[in-house]
Design an enzyme around this catalytic site. Sequence first.
Site, mmCIF file in Angstrom:
data_model
loop_
_atom_site.group_PDB
_atom_site.id
_atom_site.type_symbol
_atom_site.label_atom_id
_atom_site.label_comp_id
_atom_site.label_asym_id
_atom_site.label_seq_id
_atom_site.Cartn_x
_atom_site.Cartn_y
_atom_site.Cartn_z
ATOM 1 N N GLU A 309 0.832 -1.199 0.000
ATOM 2 C CA GLU A 309 0.000 0.000 0.000
ATOM 3 C C GLU A 309 0.873 1.259 0.000
ATOM 4 O OE1 GLU A 309 -3.734 0.316 0.434
ATOM 5 O OE2 GLU A 309 -2.892 2.131 -0.426
ATOM 6 N N ASP A 313 1.070 4.109 -3.049
ATOM 7 C CA ASP A 313 0.705 5.511 -2.818
ATOM 8 C C ASP A 313 1.836 6.453 -3.238
ATOM 9 O OD1 ASP A 313 -1.659 4.550 -1.796
ATOM 10 O OD2 ASP A 313 -1.117 4.848 0.309
ATOM 11 N N SER A 526 -7.468 2.432 -3.456
ATOM 12 C CA SER A 526 -6.125 2.792 -3.008
ATOM 13 C C SER A 526 -5.255 3.361 -4.097
ATOM 14 C CB SER A 526 -5.399 1.521 -2.584
ATOM 15 O OG SER A 526 -5.412 1.383 -1.243
ATOM 16 N N ASP A 568 -18.093 11.347 -17.427
ATOM 17 C CA ASP A 568 -19.107 10.527 -16.781
ATOM 18 C C ASP A 568 -18.837 9.038 -17.063
ATOM 19 O OD1 ASP A 568 -21.344 9.972 -15.348
ATOM 20 O OD2 ASP A 568 -22.785 10.751 -16.816
ATOM 21 N N VAL A 569 -18.956 8.231 -16.032
ATOM 22 C CA VAL A 569 -18.818 6.780 -16.187
ATOM 23 C C VAL A 569 -20.213 6.191 -16.007
ATOM 24 C CG1 VAL A 569 -17.758 4.676 -15.257
ATOM 25 C CG2 VAL A 569 -16.458 6.825 -15.322
ATOM 26 N N GLY A 587 -24.783 11.086 -15.184
ATOM 27 C CA GLY A 587 -24.737 12.036 -14.071
ATOM 28 C C GLY A 587 -24.136 11.370 -12.841
ATOM 29 N N ASP A 589 -23.511 9.174 -9.646
ATOM 30 C CA ASP A 589 -24.006 7.896 -9.147
ATOM 31 C C ASP A 589 -23.148 7.441 -7.974
ATOM 32 O OD1 ASP A 589 -21.729 6.231 -10.252
ATOM 33 O OD2 ASP A 589 -22.546 6.999 -12.139
#
Length: 617
Positions: A309, A313, A526, A568-569, A587, A589
């Site tokens: 992790e 990052d 992450s 937008d996805v 829009g 979600d």
Amino acid sequence: MLASFAVAALCAGLVASSPLRVRSPYVVKESHFLPSKWERVGPAPADHVVNLQIGLKQSQFDELERHLHEVSDPDHGRYGQHLSVSEVNDLTKPSDDTWDLVHDWLLGNGIHPSRLQYNPAKDWISVSLPINAVESLLDTKYSVFGHEDGDYLVRTPEWSLPQHLHKHIDVVQPTNSFFRPQKLGRMLKTVEEISEKQWHPLPSPSPPKYTPGGDAVSVCNTSAVTPLCLRTLYGTVDYVPQVPGKNKVGLTDYLAESNNRSDTALFLEQYRPEAVSAAKDFKVVVIADGNDEQTQETPEELAAGKDLEGNLDVETIIGIGWPTPLIAYTTGGSPPFTPDLTTPSNTNEPYLEWVNYVLGQDDLPQSISTSYADSEQTVPYSYAKSVCGSFAKLGARGISLFFGSGDNGVGRSGDCLTNDGKNTSTFLALFPTSCPYITSVGATKFIPEVVATDARNGFVSGGGFSRYFPRPSYQDHIVPRYVESLGDQFKGLYNKEGRGYPDLAAQGYHYVTVWNGTIVSLDGTSASTPTIAAIISLVNDALIADGKPPLGFLNPWLYKRGYRAFTDVTSGSASGCNSTGFPAQEGWDAVTGFGTPYFPKILDILDVEPKKGHHGS
Ligand SMILES: *[C@@H]1O[C@H](CO)[C@@H](O)[C@H](O)[C@H]1NC(C)=O
Ligand SMILES: *[C@@H]1O[C@H](CO)[C@@H](O)[C@H](O)[C@H]1NC(C)=O
Ligand SMILES: *[C@@H]1O[C@H](CO)[C@@H](O)[C@H](O)[C@H]1NC(C)=O
Ligand SMILES: *[C@@H]1O[C@H](CO)[C@@H](O)[C@H](O)[C@H]1NC(C)=O
Ligand SMILES: *[C@@H]1O[C@H](CO)[C@@H](O)[C@H](O)[C@H]1NC(C)=O
């Protein structure tokens, strides 16, 4: 000890003031059901020391919230006029009455004022005490609780205060919080399953090919996502940061994660060669004995995936944000302990440690990424409210905080039961991503982008609605429309009136990461969260270079104006809890928010001229 707390400068005044000697009977202040998968394994060890954190009632939180909204609302006259440390501290300091009554209680219990430590706003008192002293102070009995995954905590499900103090103390921890931040990065397979053969050796350095005007489809391999792919897809590849140093970016490490400099250097040599020096230059701030280990991991640490992790990052942020300086905050356990079979491995409340530390600092990164979360219902409401309120203070100071929206869709099937003693079916909201004063980040994959899922490890980008925090006003014009579009689907499984998340999204699938000198492929919000933190940091760079304030708490701007710069996805869903979960749609979600950023459009909306030119190699 807590580096952040100044030792009782006020004790002289304290001793001088005449004790109030108010007495009242103890009454239960808060109880919280033991979350599932935890059970009591025995009494707390007698020599256990608790670093007690007492959160006093803030006199003017409503005022602070008003300031936060005014300085974050692009239509308000005060937009961008962020508050200073001392202005925030003045707004949140407790009243004299609260101060006196709480100290009277502590001193009356034989605690010497010199042992009390305070955060800069003086709304948190911290004191290390033997367990029996804490038990009498809170009229309770602590136990060791074990989680089925092998973790232990010393906690008590219920604690009390003298009645007259109920309205002066908001929260005391560690008491009934079973919250443990979980890393949100997921390996393709767990480390144990990966045999030597499946590790990819590092190829010899061959700088990625930058083609001016190259499009993401030709640059990206969406099964092996690199900084060049992300910078091309989100439009930062041509941007040259103007004010690195004035502008900074941050990340947080918990759970003994650290950020391995040698792995980071290997990664950058491969994927952002001009940034290699950043691997030794990024700053690490160690809080409460946090981990900053740079040595070869032990076999146990490797098997546990330590630093996967942390490396993901740091590599992601430098890979996109360079040369913006990075500060990594690594927060550990406190107080020190001697681990043995009955002594729990960790008794601290890490977000409190971190947030109280940074709230005392003048100079902070303007954009900070956090890739950790836990189920909201493992956190008592008072604790969640208090930590979330502290995030509001950072927002008022102009800091953008980003948190991953979770890696299990609406919840991992089998876990989706309420923790109210009734065990009814529910979707599981996550904290801190459910806090309305931060920006929550979901994950996508492929181009064009869809909701990120990975059948190989069960990863599904998270989304949902808080059960603790009501819908904030900035969501009022858009989120109810989404809820209505669902009709009766999932009725009773989520809080229709709650804060919906995530707010936005970024790629979070098959990130190329260097770890233990080899390449691994990671999934998770992450990965999305440091990507967004780095991109917003570049936006802040452009704003600051143009003489404007940084974005600060993003959401009021995002929901009013900024969303237009997001792609937008509309395909996929936050499946989980034995259901398809919240669907992506046109829009906003509750799985990808407004979608993924396009940097040039963001600058356009903010009316700043991007400086183009040098693109690195
Ligand atoms: C709820 O589940 C827990 C175990 O997780 C069990 O101990 C408890 O009895 C259950 N309660 C009800 C009302 O079913
Ligand atoms: C994309 O990456 C995957 C995983 O590393 C690899 O197997 C595949 O060959 C790559 N595709 C191309 C076109 O390079
Ligand atoms: C961290 O860095 C050291 C060298 O500085 C290296 O030997 C070790 O393998 C690294 N650990 C991990 C987990 O990559
Ligand atoms: C980590 O690196 C060391 C040193 O190169 C190697 O011996 C070991 O097998 C590696 N372990 C894993 C899990 O990659
Ligand atoms: C999952 O959903 C299916 C169909 O809705 C149902 O038949 C099944 O019993 C559910 N399983 C669990 C574990 O709830």
